[in-house]
Structures are given as C-alpha cells and as structure tokens.
Design a protein around this motif. Structure first.
Motif, PDB file in Angstrom:
ATOM      1  N   ASN A 109       0.826  -1.212   0.000  1.00  0.00           N
ATOM      2  CA  ASN A 109       0.000   0.000   0.000  1.00  0.00           C
ATOM      3  C   ASN A 109       0.862   1.264   0.000  1.00  0.00           C
ATOM      4  O   ASN A 109       0.745   2.132   0.876  1.00  0.00           O
ATOM      5  N   CYS A 110       1.729   1.361  -1.004  1.00  0.00           N
ATOM      6  CA  CYS A 110       2.700   2.455  -1.084  1.00  0.00           C
ATOM      7  C   CYS A 110       2.471   3.311  -2.326  1.00  0.00           C
ATOM      8  O   CYS A 110       1.906   2.857  -3.322  1.00  0.00           O
ATOM      9  N   ASP A 111       2.949   4.539  -2.269  1.00  0.00           N
ATOM     10  CA  ASP A 111       2.818   5.470  -3.382  1.00  0.00           C
ATOM     11  C   ASP A 111       4.005   5.393  -4.340  1.00  0.00           C
ATOM     12  O   ASP A 111       3.931   5.926  -5.448  1.00  0.00           O
ATOM     13  N   MET A 112       5.071   4.751  -3.906  1.00  0.00           N
ATOM     14  CA  MET A 112       6.257   4.626  -4.738  1.00  0.00           C
ATOM     15  C   MET A 112       6.916   3.279  -4.475  1.00  0.00           C
ATOM     16  O   MET A 112       7.041   2.854  -3.325  1.00  0.00           O
ATOM     17  N   LYS A 159      12.445   3.369 -10.125  1.00  0.00           N
ATOM     18  CA  LYS A 159      11.270   3.668  -9.320  1.00  0.00           C
ATOM     19  C   LYS A 159       9.990   3.654 -10.160  1.00  0.00           C
ATOM     20  O   LYS A 159      10.008   3.925 -11.359  1.00  0.00           O
ATOM     21  N   ILE A 160       8.884   3.369  -9.488  1.00  0.00           N
ATOM     22  CA  ILE A 160       7.555   3.550 -10.073  1.00  0.00           C
ATOM     23  C   ILE A 160       6.804   4.528  -9.176  1.00  0.00           C
ATOM     24  O   ILE A 160       6.863   4.427  -7.947  1.00  0.00           O
ATOM     25  N   PHE A 161       6.144   5.506  -9.794  1.00  0.00           N
ATOM     26  CA  PHE A 161       5.477   6.575  -9.061  1.00  0.00           C
ATOM     27  C   PHE A 161       3.973   6.490  -9.280  1.00  0.00           C
ATOM     28  O   PHE A 161       3.518   6.388 -10.427  1.00  0.00           O
ATOM     29  N   SER A 162       3.204   6.569  -8.210  1.00  0.00           N
ATOM     30  CA  SER A 162       1.772   6.759  -8.371  1.00  0.00           C
ATOM     31  C   SER A 162       1.558   8.139  -8.986  1.00  0.00           C
ATOM     32  O   SER A 162       2.190   9.115  -8.573  1.00  0.00           O
ATOM     33  N   LYS A 163       0.685   8.217  -9.960  1.00  0.00           N
ATOM     34  CA  LYS A 163       0.459   9.493 -10.645  1.00  0.00           C
ATOM     35  C   LYS A 163      -0.001  10.576  -9.674  1.00  0.00           C
ATOM     36  O   LYS A 163       0.295  11.763  -9.862  1.00  0.00           O
ATOM     37  N   THR A 186      12.694  13.900  -4.682  1.00  0.00           N
ATOM     38  CA  THR A 186      12.448  14.475  -3.357  1.00  0.00           C
ATOM     39  C   THR A 186      11.041  15.056  -3.267  1.00  0.00           C
ATOM     40  O   THR A 186      10.317  14.829  -2.285  1.00  0.00           O
ATOM     41  N   GLN A 187      10.635  15.783  -4.294  1.00  0.00           N
ATOM     42  CA  GLN A 187       9.292  16.359  -4.316  1.00  0.00           C
ATOM     43  C   GLN A 187       8.218  15.267  -4.286  1.00  0.00           C
ATOM     44  O   GLN A 187       7.207  15.387  -3.585  1.00  0.00           O
ATOM     45  N   CYS A 188       8.454  14.192  -5.044  1.00  0.00           N
ATOM     46  CA  CYS A 188       7.481  13.090  -5.074  1.00  0.00           C
ATOM     47  C   CYS A 188       7.401  12.377  -3.727  1.00  0.00           C
ATOM     48  O   CYS A 188       6.303  12.018  -3.270  1.00  0.00           O
ATOM     49  N   ILE A 189       8.554  12.178  -3.086  1.00  0.00           N
ATOM     50  CA  ILE A 189       8.536  11.528  -1.771  1.00  0.00           C
ATOM     51  C   ILE A 189       7.773  12.377  -0.765  1.00  0.00           C
ATOM     52  O   ILE A 189       7.010  11.863   0.059  1.00  0.00           O
ATOM     53  N   LEU A 190       7.962  13.690  -0.839  1.00  0.00           N
ATOM     54  CA  LEU A 190       7.234  14.588   0.062  1.00  0.00           C
ATOM     55  C   LEU A 190       5.725  14.466  -0.118  1.00  0.00           C
ATOM     56  O   LEU A 190       4.955  14.679   0.830  1.00  0.00           O
ATOM     57  N   ASN A 191       5.295  14.132  -1.322  1.00  0.00           N
ATOM     58  CA  ASN A 191       3.868  13.971  -1.613  1.00  0.00           C
ATOM     59  C   ASN A 191       3.349  12.574  -1.284  1.00  0.00           C
ATOM     60  O   ASN A 191       2.172  12.291  -1.491  1.00  0.00           O
ATOM     61  N   SER A 192       4.233  11.704  -0.810  1.00  0.00           N
ATOM     62  CA  SER A 192       3.884  10.305  -0.545  1.00  0.00           C
ATOM     63  C   SER A 192       3.521  10.099   0.915  1.00  0.00           C
ATOM     64  O   SER A 192       3.860  10.898   1.789  1.00  0.00           O
TER      65      SER A 192
END
Length: 314
Positions: A109-112, A159-163, A186-192
């Motif tokens: 259940n992860c965003d990345m 990596k795979i990123f949730s949109k 870094t920005q994507c992790i902050l949004n995760s």
C-alpha cells in the motif's frame, strides 16, 4: 492498472533497440510507452517509429532538442497511466521489473516502489549485491536515506510513481542539468505517505562514453548546486528531516566542482567567485562527514593549499 513509461531519446541509435525490447517483452502488459525524440540527429527517431508500427502500446513524439528535462516534462503532459516510470534509452530492464514494482506498491500500500540496480561497464557488474531485503519507509525516513551511498538514491529509473504524487505541479526544472532527478524524486517523496524498497536489482544502468563526461567540471554541472539548494529550502525547518546531510552533500559537490575547476584551468571568474563564496554558505559544524568538514575548513583558509592536498589524494 495502466503503467506509463516515459523515455527521453536523444542520439541513442546504438542502444535503444535493447532498451525498447526489454520494455516490449515485460511480463506486465498493460503499458503505455511514450518515446520523446528530443531532436535526435541520428536514426533514433526512425527506430522509435518502427516500434510504434509493430506495437500500439508505443507512442513517439518528435520535438526540437531542449534537453532531457523538457523531454520528460512533455512526456508527463501526455501520460494516461495510473503509475509512471522513467527509463533511459541506453539502459535496459529485467523482464519482470514493471510487474514487480507495481506489485510492491499494491502489496505494501505504497505510493512509490523502488528496486535495486546493476551498474555495468563493458558487461561487467561494478556494484556488489547486498543481502536481499524489502523495506518500507515513511516519507521522512526515505528522505533521510536518499543520499546513502548503498541505498536506493535519487535516480528516476529504478522507481515507479503513483500518478497522484506527481500531480500537475511537480515537474523537472529545465535549466537544472544535474541532480534534477534528485530534486524531482524528493518532491514526489514529500507527496507520498509510504515508500517500499526492494534492493534486488531489476534495472541495468549502463556506463559508456555517451553518459560519462570526461570532464569533472562543466558549467552545466554547477546547476547541481541549484538543485540541492532547492531541496534544502524545501526540507528545511522540518524536524524529522536530517537537513545537515543535504548541506554536507551540497558542500561536497561545491568543493569537488571548485577543485576540478582549478585542475582543468577554467577561466570563468564569475563561476569561480560563486564557488568560492559558496564555501561559506553553511556552518562547518553542519557538515556530517569529517572529510567534507576538513576540506571546507582548508579551502576557506587557503584554496590553493586545499587544491594541492586534494590533487595529491586524487
């Protein structure tokens, strides 16, 4: 779920077929593969067109050369997938990489989802595999691990990123040419909310003449400092972030650029003065490694003396 793969392509005719074959033959079939031909002057564009003709999952967009970040941004504006991957055209991936990364995000259940990678030169594996482990991180734990030398690091391609964590506003800064991927991740992790990492390698990062600069200094490389500074501004003030790790990384990068500037007899005084002034940007006590702390102290006292020692060591 549809997974979109964005591949920026520039003069990659020698390598791109192996890359695209490895994607075409993925065990996960629900793919959208967006090729951004960034003004290639070789046969890369034609090769991309051939793959589009044989497999309707491939799409190619031809554009004027604008750099890898502009190509990726164009790709992001065209994606339809729920998840997004970035792959470089001179690398290739294991047949089950996309399936594995997607399943990781669903299972935990992860965003990345992140995997390990092989670093290869002349078909030789340069990095040693560590013991297999799958770890989950909060966004803060992940950011505190992102600079670890043996960790998952700030690359895009493993990596795979949730949109949903990319959204409409997270894009690559097009005038930053090095560490732009670290800033984006870094920005994507902050949004995760949560990230999962399997250190088993599924990605093959290939080192060759096209992606290894012979020069350790270039004007474009100095933009890495802008990327790291933006990251520090983004994270500073959050008590859960070990911000001094990023300041240490900034200073290490700045000193390396300054030393290589001297070694390569560069003559841009504006850049030299900027690198020199950057030595005083952060407190020496903020540095987290003894080597960077010492190099920072020596270079503040006497740059030429620091260079003499650095040159002997290197």
């Amino acid at each position: 779920m549809l997974v979109s793969i964005i591949i920026p392509v520039y003069n990659a005719e020698k390598f791109i077929a192996k890359c695209l074959d490895s994607i075409k033959n993925q065990t996960y079939k629900n793919l959208e593969i967006i090729l951004i031909n960034d003004g290639s002057t070789d046969n890369s564009g034609e090769i991309c067109e051939e793959y589009c003709k044989s497999d309707d999952r491939f799409k190619v967009i031809h554009k004027k050369n604008g750099g890898v970040s502009s190509a990726r941004n164009l790709g992001l504006s065209k994606v339809s997938g729920d998840y997004i991957c970035f792959i470089d055209p001179d690398d290739w991936i294991e047949a089950d990489m996309i399936e594995h990364l997607y399943e990781l995000t669903q299972k935990y259940n992860c965003d990345m989802g992140i995997c390990g990678y092989y670093k290869e030169e002349n078909k030789t594996i340069l990095n040693k595999n560590s013991n297999r482990e799958i770890l989950t991180y909060s966004k803060y734990d992940a950011l505190n691990k992102i600079l670890d030398e043996e960790g998952f690091k700030g690359f895009l391609w493993n990596k795979i990123f949730s949109k949903k964590i990319i959204g409409k506003n997270t894009r690559f800064v097009e005038d930053i040419h090095f560490c732009e991927d670290l800033l984006f991740v870094t920005q994507c992790i902050l949004n995760s909310s949560k990230i999962v990492y399997d250190n088993k390698p599924y990605y093959h990062y290939i080192i060759h003449e096209n992606n290894v600069s012979k020069s350790k200094y270039s004007l474009k490389k100095t933009t890495s400092l802008d990327a790291i500074e933006k990251i520090i501004d983004l994270l500073d003030g959050n008590e859960q972030i070990q911000i001094n790790n990023f300041k240490n990384y900034y200073m290490n990068m700045n000193i390396s650029l300054l030393m290589n500037y001297i070694k390569e007899n560069q003559s841009d005084k504006v850049i030299y003065d900027k690198l020199k002034n950057n030595l005083f940007k952060y407190n020496i006590n903020d540095m987290t490694t003894k080597s960077v702390k010492l190099a920072c102290l020596l270079s503040r006292i006497n740059i030429k003396g620091c260079y003499f020692i650095w040159n002997k060591i290197n």
